[in-house]
Enzyme design. Structure first.
Site, PDB file in Angstrom:
ATOM      1  N   ASP A  71     -35.254-118.169  28.996  1.00 45.82           N
ATOM      2  CA  ASP A  71     -35.114-119.627  28.912  1.00 45.82           C
ATOM      3  C   ASP A  71     -34.858-120.108  27.486  1.00 45.82           C
ATOM      4  OD1 ASP A  71     -37.809-118.781  28.385  1.00 45.82           O
ATOM      5  OD2 ASP A  71     -38.479-120.841  28.563  1.00 45.82           O
ATOM      6  N   GLU A 129     -40.858-119.229  28.840  1.00 47.05           N
ATOM      7  CA  GLU A 129     -41.608-118.935  27.614  1.00 47.05           C
ATOM      8  C   GLU A 129     -41.770-120.171  26.748  1.00 47.05           C
ATOM      9  OE1 GLU A 129     -42.421-117.824  23.475  1.00 47.05           O
ATOM     10  OE2 GLU A 129     -40.641-118.826  24.197  1.00 47.05           O
TER      11      GLU A 129
HETATM   12 ZN   LIG Z   1     -38.192-117.501  21.740  1.00 51.65          ZN
END
Ligand SMILES: [Zn+2]
Length: 355
Positions: A71, A129
């Site tokens: 992401d 994340e």
């Molecule tokens: Zn990163």
């Protein structure tokens, strides 16, 4: 959307960036990565939500984990990718180039090209994340498929300027609430000002001298800072409450308990409310696999300032480092970019080490 992992590493980086993959919307990129990994034939592949894990099963005596998140933070008119400059000065711009599709591309190239690695390899590509830690795809994999995350050493593809950044700092947030007694500000003697009561706390913070400490050969710099202050309800009222949020970044030689005990000592006499915490991770560069890797990279390793998912590997007992192209200071900026030469260098180093 299809990806060809036999593409040149820079083309692959661009292809990964050009599949929009803001946190929470990683399905398309996860599909593309899963499809490309399954096509290779020499890897076992697992899909869990929008995370994809692939591994060799060659019976080697050591297993290396190469991990990276799929992401990005939201796009700011900075996709599709573009380049400037030529040769060694060529830069690739766009959301995700630095954090961390370039790192991901170098790892996926290894999946495609190093089919007989000298260590068994596990590739972990995960979602979410860049958002609250409870959503983190790596954390979910640890809960759902711990056996797939086994390894002796992990390389996380967070930008590190193509050098090894070891370990990471821990972080802890505490709140101190100061109480007073409200009154009309025209008759302040009838009240007790809670904002004024914050002065000694701020004095402690101002006088605090953060440690610099060497852990496993790398120097970490700690920090203790007020990050938010709130108090007061109106221009004519003596405030009866003032709230200070304090963030402590601590070196990985302190556990979370140590860090909390330290804060209790520093703010003796004040009640601390623990709001948030995450452990640090020792760099572990004394481990044989890590030491070998640092030697192949050939650049001086440095401490990681900030919290990264290397700490999740540390919790699993797996020493981990950050290693990837790109300047970590450019991550999340609108101007995000990565030197093309660093992408190629990282691919070369990983190939040399793992072949
Ligand atoms: Zn990163």
């Amino acid at each position: 959307m299809t990806l060809d992992l036999h593409d040149d590493v820079v083309s692959l980086t661009r292809a990964l960036c050009d599949i929009p993959s803001v946190s929470g919307a990683e399905a398309a990129i996860a599909d593309a990565v899963e499809g490309a990994l399954r096509k290779l034939g020499h890897l076992e592949v697992l899909r869990d939500g929008d995370a994809v894990v692939a591994r060799t099963q060659l019976g080697r005596d050591r297993r290396i984990v190469l991990a990276g998140h799929l992401d990005t933070v939201p796009i700011k008119d900075n996709l599709p990718t573009w380049t400037t400059g030529e040769g060694d000065a060529e830069l690739l711009y766009g959301r995700g180039t630095c954090d961390m599709k370039a790192g991901l591309a170098t790892q996926l190239r290894i999946a495609a090209t190093v089919t007989e690695p000298r260590h068994d390899l596990t590739f972990v590509c995960y979602d979410n994340e860049e958002v609250a830690s409870v959503k983190n795809g790596l954390g979910r994999l640890v809960r759902n498929h711990p056996d797939w995350l086994a390894g002796d050493f992990a390389i996380l593809g967070e930008p590190s300027n193509a050098g090894v950044e070891g370990g990471c700092q821990g972080t802890m947030r505490v709140r101190i609430t100061l109480k007073g007694r409200a009154s009309h500000s025209a008759r302040a003697w009838a009240g007790v000002n809670a904002i004024h009561a914050a002065a000694p706390v701020l004095a402690i913070l101002t006088a605090y001298e953060p440690r610099r400490v060497v852990v496993d050969g790398l120097e970490y710099r700690e920090g203790l800072n007020a990050v938010n202050v709130q108090g007061g309800i109106a221009g004519n009222v003596i405030p009866d409450e003032c709230v200070i949020d304090i963030n402590h970044r601590f070196a990985p030689d302190r556990s979370m308990d140590d860090a909390y005990a330290h804060l209790q000592e520093v703010f003796a006499g004040y009640e601390l409310e623990l709001r948030d915490k995450a452990p640090g991770a020792r760099p572990g560069l004394d481990q044989p696999a890590a030491a070998e890797f640092v030697a192949v990279v050939g650049r001086e390793p440095a401490a990681k300032f900030g919290w990264t998912d290397v700490a999740r590997f540390a919790e699993l007992g797996i020493p981990a480092v950050n290693y990837a192209p790109g300047d970590p200071l450019l991550a999340h900026t609108d101007n995000e970019h990565v030197p093309v030469a660093q992408i190629r260098e990282c691919e070369r180093v990983l190939t040399a080490w793992l072949s």
